[in-house]
Scaffold this motif. Structure first.
Motif, PDB file in Angstrom:
ATOM      1  N   ARG A   1      -4.436   9.026  -5.701  1.00 26.57           N
ATOM      2  CA  ARG A   1      -3.251   9.620  -6.344  1.00 26.57           C
ATOM      3  C   ARG A   1      -3.620  10.853  -7.151  1.00 26.57           C
ATOM      4  O   ARG A   1      -2.869  11.821  -7.210  1.00 26.57           O
ATOM      5  CB  ARG A   1      -2.567   8.590  -7.254  1.00 26.57           C
ATOM      6  N   SER A   2      -4.799  10.811  -7.762  1.00 28.99           N
ATOM      7  CA  SER A   2      -5.213  11.950  -8.588  1.00 28.99           C
ATOM      8  C   SER A   2      -5.501  13.190  -7.754  1.00 28.99           C
ATOM      9  O   SER A   2      -5.568  14.297  -8.291  1.00 28.99           O
ATOM     10  CB  SER A   2      -6.450  11.577  -9.418  1.00 28.99           C
ATOM     11  N   MET A   3      -5.689  13.018  -6.436  1.00 25.32           N
ATOM     12  CA  MET A   3      -5.954  14.154  -5.551  1.00 25.32           C
ATOM     13  C   MET A   3      -4.726  14.527  -4.721  1.00 25.32           C
ATOM     14  O   MET A   3      -4.837  15.257  -3.736  1.00 25.32           O
ATOM     15  CB  MET A   3      -7.116  13.832  -4.616  1.00 25.32           C
ATOM     16  N   ALA A   4      -3.550  14.033  -5.107  1.00 28.12           N
ATOM     17  CA  ALA A   4      -2.345  14.261  -4.308  1.00 28.12           C
ATOM     18  C   ALA A   4      -2.042  15.750  -4.181  1.00 28.12           C
ATOM     19  O   ALA A   4      -1.888  16.445  -5.182  1.00 28.12           O
ATOM     20  CB  ALA A   4      -1.160  13.532  -4.942  1.00 28.12           C
ATOM     21  N   GLN A   5      -2.009  16.227  -2.935  1.00 23.85           N
ATOM     22  CA  GLN A   5      -1.688  17.625  -2.684  1.00 23.85           C
ATOM     23  C   GLN A   5      -0.720  17.827  -1.522  1.00 23.85           C
ATOM     24  O   GLN A   5      -0.045  18.836  -1.447  1.00 23.85           O
ATOM     25  CB  GLN A   5      -2.977  18.424  -2.379  1.00 23.85           C
TER      26      GLN A   5
ATOM     27  N   THR B   1      -2.053  11.039  -1.752  1.00 23.53           N
ATOM     28  CA  THR B   1      -0.667  11.224  -2.159  1.00 23.53           C
ATOM     29  C   THR B   1      -0.398  10.400  -3.414  1.00 23.53           C
ATOM     30  O   THR B   1      -1.120   9.441  -3.705  1.00 23.53           O
ATOM     31  CB  THR B   1       0.328  10.771  -1.069  1.00 23.53           C
ATOM     32  N   TRP B   2       0.671  10.712  -4.112  1.00 23.46           N
ATOM     33  CA  TRP B   2       0.986  10.009  -5.357  1.00 23.46           C
ATOM     34  C   TRP B   2       1.450   8.586  -5.107  1.00 23.46           C
ATOM     35  O   TRP B   2       1.490   7.770  -6.037  1.00 23.46           O
ATOM     36  CB  TRP B   2       2.031  10.774  -6.151  1.00 23.46           C
ATOM     37  N   ILE B   3       1.802   8.228  -3.848  1.00 25.42           N
ATOM     38  CA  ILE B   3       2.244   6.864  -3.555  1.00 25.42           C
ATOM     39  C   ILE B   3       1.090   5.945  -3.191  1.00 25.42           C
ATOM     40  O   ILE B   3       1.289   4.744  -3.019  1.00 25.42           O
ATOM     41  CB  ILE B   3       3.282   6.850  -2.413  1.00 25.42           C
ATOM     42  N   HIS B   4      -0.136   6.472  -3.076  1.00 22.61           N
ATOM     43  CA  HIS B   4      -1.256   5.642  -2.644  1.00 22.61           C
ATOM     44  C   HIS B   4      -1.594   4.588  -3.694  1.00 22.61           C
ATOM     45  O   HIS B   4      -1.449   4.811  -4.898  1.00 22.61           O
ATOM     46  CB  HIS B   4      -2.488   6.514  -2.373  1.00 22.61           C
TER      47      HIS B   4
ATOM     48  N   LYS C   1       0.817  -1.217   0.000  1.00 23.93           N
ATOM     49  CA  LYS C   1       0.000   0.000   0.000  1.00 23.93           C
ATOM     50  C   LYS C   1       0.847   1.263   0.000  1.00 23.93           C
ATOM     51  O   LYS C   1       0.429   2.300  -0.514  1.00 23.93           O
ATOM     52  CB  LYS C   1      -0.936  -0.008   1.208  1.00 23.93           C
ATOM     53  N   SER C   2       2.022   1.187   0.608  1.00 26.25           N
ATOM     54  CA  SER C   2       2.896   2.361   0.633  1.00 26.25           C
ATOM     55  C   SER C   2       4.337   1.937   0.862  1.00 26.25           C
ATOM     56  O   SER C   2       4.667   1.428   1.929  1.00 26.25           O
ATOM     57  CB  SER C   2       2.471   3.336   1.736  1.00 26.25           C
ATOM     58  N   PRO C   3       5.212   2.149  -0.116  1.00 24.18           N
ATOM     59  CA  PRO C   3       6.628   1.842   0.091  1.00 24.18           C
ATOM     60  C   PRO C   3       7.339   2.891   0.937  1.00 24.18           C
ATOM     61  O   PRO C   3       8.457   2.675   1.394  1.00 24.18           O
ATOM     62  CB  PRO C   3       7.183   1.833  -1.332  1.00 24.18           C
TER      63      PRO C   3
END
Length: 382
Positions: free
Chosen positions: A275-279, A266-269, A222-224
């Motif tokens: 990821r498209s809402m990463a801010q 976040t872009w790592i999700h 899920k998250s590295p």
């Protein structure tokens, strides 16, 4: 002293720590590093791989040496009776190196932890994206961005993070992350913690403990990029960090710092919609707004994180909402507070009073007697 380069605690019966001619920071040209000691008749041993130097580990210092790339240098003084000083640690960052950080740093595993809910193993991910860095203008912007925020540099034996020994003393906490309170849960390792900035807004170095922090973000599929918890204990160095790390509006005596990696939005999700809402703004904005309208929330900021000189990404250091936080801001004693996580787990104190209150609330508060009773009042409000 905001310009102090180290936060020290008292030691006795050991040599003074070695002194470095150049303090930590950002560099665009190589330099000669001199390591010295105020004590005569000591030998100095140093390392550049993050491990703690000793008479049996490291290089015997013989004179100034060239630092021409991103480096973490640790040194100790050893007296004639073999007593050893506290370690001095300094990180030297060269942006020209960082933007070309490879995916196969020497001594680091190509694979991290096994996935926990699907088949497979998480690949090690260290590199700066070479396709993006091929754009020279983008490379320049990254170098500038690296110096726009303060730096946290964590330095420790890489085995404490990446060893695949299934051992609670030597196993790597980035490999065994403690998913669902399983293998690795609660494991803690020693680490050097440096803070500095290109703008010289203050700096320090202190030794503390490090753990993996979080819930679902511990799962490598899920998250590295995992979150960390820094804890200050006398077994490592000072029992508390005494520094205005979160600014003048926050307390400056700190037990714990959470290094939030970011997971949702976040872009790592793992989810495309997230990821498209990463801010990287929502959580921090919410907490700051909560405090601005007169309520309590954890203070925090944004910093770049480096581990043994490897860039690890943008992180959000934050106060931990525990009984120490409550004592600092709610003006009671630490033992007075029960701190409940996710409605069901007491991370400090006990959960009895919470469960009683929730049971009373769930039974219903429409009737006046019940509404008054949950507040500790008589039916007439007294």
């Amino acid at each position: 002293d905001l310009k102090s380069s180290s936060l020290t605690y008292s030691t006795s019966g050991v040599p003074a720590s070695p002194e470095f001619s150049i303090d930590h920071g950002f560099f665009d040209a190589s330099f000669l590093l001199v390591i010295s000691s105020p004590n005569a008749d000591v030998r100095i041993f140093y390392t550049s791989d993050g491990s703690n130097p000793s008479i049996n580990n490291g290089i015997l210092y013989a004179g100034p040496f060239l630092v021409a790339k991103t480096s973490v240098i640790r040194a100790v003084c050893v007296a004639d009776d073999n007593s050893v000083s506290k370690t001095t640690t300094r990180t030297y960052l060269f942006p020209d190196d960082i933007v070309h950080q490879p995916n196969d740093p020497v001594g680091y595993p190509s694979e991290w932890a096994p996935f926990t809910s699907i088949n497979g193993v998480a690949p090690g991910d260290y590199e700066m994206d070479p396709e993006m860095m091929a754009d020279k203008q983008f490379e320049i912007s990254v170098k500038e961005a690296l110096e726009d925020l303060p730096v946290i540099s964590l330095v420790t034996d890489r085995g404490y993070l990446f060893s695949k020994n299934v051992d609670q003393v030597s196993g790597g906490i980035y490999i065994y992350t403690g998913v669902s309170q399983g293998l690795g849960y609660g494991w803690e390792r020693p680490v050097s913690f440096e803070y500095f900035s290109a703008n010289d807004t203050g700096s320090f170095q202190v030794d503390c403990g490090i753990q993996i922090q979080g819930g679902e973000g511990r799962r490598p599929e899920k998250s590295p990029k995992h979150s960390f918890r820094l804890v200050f204990k006398s077994v490592y160095g000072p029992s508390k960090l005494r520094y205005p790390f979160f600014g003048d509006d926050a307390v400056s005596v700190i037990n714990t710092i959470i290094l939030r990696a970011g997971f949702g939005n976040t872009w790592i999700h793992w989810s495309h919609s997230e990821r498209s809402m990463a801010q990287y703004l929502r959580d921090r904005w919410t907490k700051d707004t909560q405090r601005a309208i007169g309520h309590y929330s954890s203070h925090g900021n944004y910093m770049h994180l480096f581990i043994n000189g490897l860039y690890w990404g943008l992180y959000n250091p934050s106060e931990r909402m525990d009984s120490d936080f409550a004592e600092s801001y709610l003006f009671g004693d630490e033992k007075d507070f029960d701190v409940i996580k996710d409605y069901s787990e007491a991370i400090d104190g006990e959960i009895t009073a919470w469960n009683t209150m929730m049971s009373m609330a769930n039974t219903g508060l429409v009737q006046n007697d019940a509404y008054q009773l949950i507040q500790g009042n008589n039916p007439d409000g007294t």
